[in-house]
Design a protein around this motif. Structure first.
Motif, PDB file in Angstrom:
ATOM      1  N   ARG A   1      -2.554   2.653   6.012  1.00 53.19           N
ATOM      2  CA  ARG A   1      -3.816   3.200   6.494  1.00 53.19           C
ATOM      3  C   ARG A   1      -3.660   3.695   7.928  1.00 53.19           C
ATOM      4  O   ARG A   1      -2.842   3.200   8.692  1.00 53.19           O
ATOM      5  N   THR A   2      -4.487   4.685   8.290  1.00 50.89           N
ATOM      6  CA  THR A   2      -4.399   5.278   9.627  1.00 50.89           C
ATOM      7  C   THR A   2      -4.577   4.227  10.708  1.00 50.89           C
ATOM      8  O   THR A   2      -3.855   4.198  11.706  1.00 50.89           O
ATOM      9  N   LYS A   3      -5.540   3.316  10.520  1.00 54.76           N
ATOM     10  CA  LYS A   3      -5.789   2.310  11.554  1.00 54.76           C
ATOM     11  C   LYS A   3      -4.608   1.346  11.691  1.00 54.76           C
ATOM     12  O   LYS A   3      -4.322   0.843  12.783  1.00 54.76           O
ATOM     13  N   ASP A   4      -3.902   1.095  10.587  1.00 50.34           N
ATOM     14  CA  ASP A   4      -2.721   0.237  10.658  1.00 50.34           C
ATOM     15  C   ASP A   4      -1.595   0.913  11.425  1.00 50.34           C
ATOM     16  O   ASP A   4      -0.889   0.273  12.211  1.00 50.34           O
TER      17      ASP A   4
ATOM     18  N   ASN B   1       0.880  -1.166   0.000  1.00 45.46           N
ATOM     19  CA  ASN B   1       0.000   0.000   0.000  1.00 45.46           C
ATOM     20  C   ASN B   1       0.918   1.216   0.000  1.00 45.46           C
ATOM     21  O   ASN B   1       1.826   1.309   0.830  1.00 45.46           O
TER      22      ASN B   1
END
Length: 336
Positions: free
Chosen positions: A323-326, A319
């Motif tokens: 991602r923010t959550k990752d 990616n």
């Protein structure tokens, strides 16, 4: 003779910038003494290979992934989809320089000593005389010239040596506070290296400097910094070649546009910042600055499948931006 662009340095940043500009019809001169061996593990990362591929003439070994260690803790990241290669760095640089000269770039085996901007031109002083050019791309790594142009003044000190050991199919990194050591497998040997922030390690081998992130300003009205000269290296990834090549290409695009009055050199900075996510990588590097976090990081890579896959995705650019959550998961794991 006056040139449109003088490219100082014949590594990946310089050679690819020169090739692109020459293919667009610009009059280019590459300036490099061509007498120095680059201290480099010689890894074409998954990010590089997925975008550019590789030529068999300089590939030495296909890699399966990376092995990490901290003290007696061992962890392994085996790439599921990505491909990386270990390369002969000298053969790689020669291949790219040949491509640039075949596209029409001139080559002067010389060393640039200083640059002087004079309104509509730049005077390049070398050991053999002077060269007048409209623009300059400084791609000479961490050097006296790059420092004069605002290049890196913070870097790691590295020593690397060749060992005739049985190579494996993994790039290996031994993590430690303030640096790391590495083992890069080649066709019939390995390159063993170590870095330090406090000075060259007291071991035999070839010495070099690795910048610690991008410099504050990578442009003037007529000069651009690219590759290591701009600090485009990510110690966390062990990545420099991709950033060198891509920054050279971006520099070429900007200067070509500037010759047509469509761009100014300040556009270079916004261009590379849009593509290179150094902020995330710098955050991870800062977090890995003490032994407790290094131990937790290595254990998590070994024992936590989700964490292992997340680090894999960051290293391989599966990616483009995590991602923010990752990232929240990664941070929470390392500060728990």
């Amino acid at each position: 003779m006056r040139y449109e662009v003088a490219v100082i340095g014949a590594g990946p940043a310089g050679s690819f910038a020169a090739e692109k500009l020459s293919s667009l019809g610009h009059k280019i001169l590459i300036i490099d003494p061509c007498d120095k061996k680059k201290v480099c593990a010689g890894i074409l990362t998954a990010q590089y290979v997925s975008k550019y591929g590789a030529d068999e003439s300089y590939v030495e070994r296909k890699l399966k992934g990376v092995r990490l260690s901290f003290r007696d803790i061992r962890a392994e990241i085996t790439y599921r989809k990505a491909v990386e290669y270990s390369i002969d760095r000298e053969a790689y640089d020669s291949f790219n320089l040949d491509e640039a000269t075949a596209a029409g770039a001139g080559l002067r085996k010389d060393m640039a000593l200083s640059l002087e901007e004079n309104g509509s031109s730049v005077l390049v002083r070398t050991t053999k005389g002077q060269i007048l050019t409209d623009y300059v791309i400084v791609a000479a790594g961490v050097s006296d010239l790059s420092r004069l142009c605002g290049g890196p003044n913070m870097y790691a000190f590295c020593v690397q040596q060749k060992k005739y050991l049985e190579p494996c199919d993994y790039f290996e990194m031994n993590l430690m506070q303030g640096g790391y050591s590495w083992s890069a497998p080649k066709k019939d040997c390995v390159l063993i290296g170590i870095s330090s922030l406090s000075g060259y390690p007291d071991i035999p081998g070839e010495k070099g400097l690795i910048p610690l992130g991008p410099v504050k300003k990578t442009f003037t009205e007529r000069i651009l910094l690219a590759g290591d000269a701009a600090g485009f290296v990510s110690p966390f990834e062990g990545e420099g070649i991709y950033y060198a090549r891509r920054s050279g290409e971006i520099a070429a695009e900007i200067i070509s546009g500037a010759t047509e009055g469509k761009k100014v050199l300040a556009d270079y900075e916004s261009g590379w910042r849009k593509e290179f996510d150094f902020s995330t990588l710098a955050l991870i590097s800062r977090m890995l600055s003490n032994d407790r976090v290094l131990e937790l990081f290595t254990r998590s890579v070994r024992d936590n499948e989700r964490f292992n896959k997340l680090v894999e995705s960051i290293l391989t650019k599966e990616n483009k931006k995590p991602r923010t959550k990752d990232m929240h998961f990664l941070i929470k794991t390392l500060v728990s």
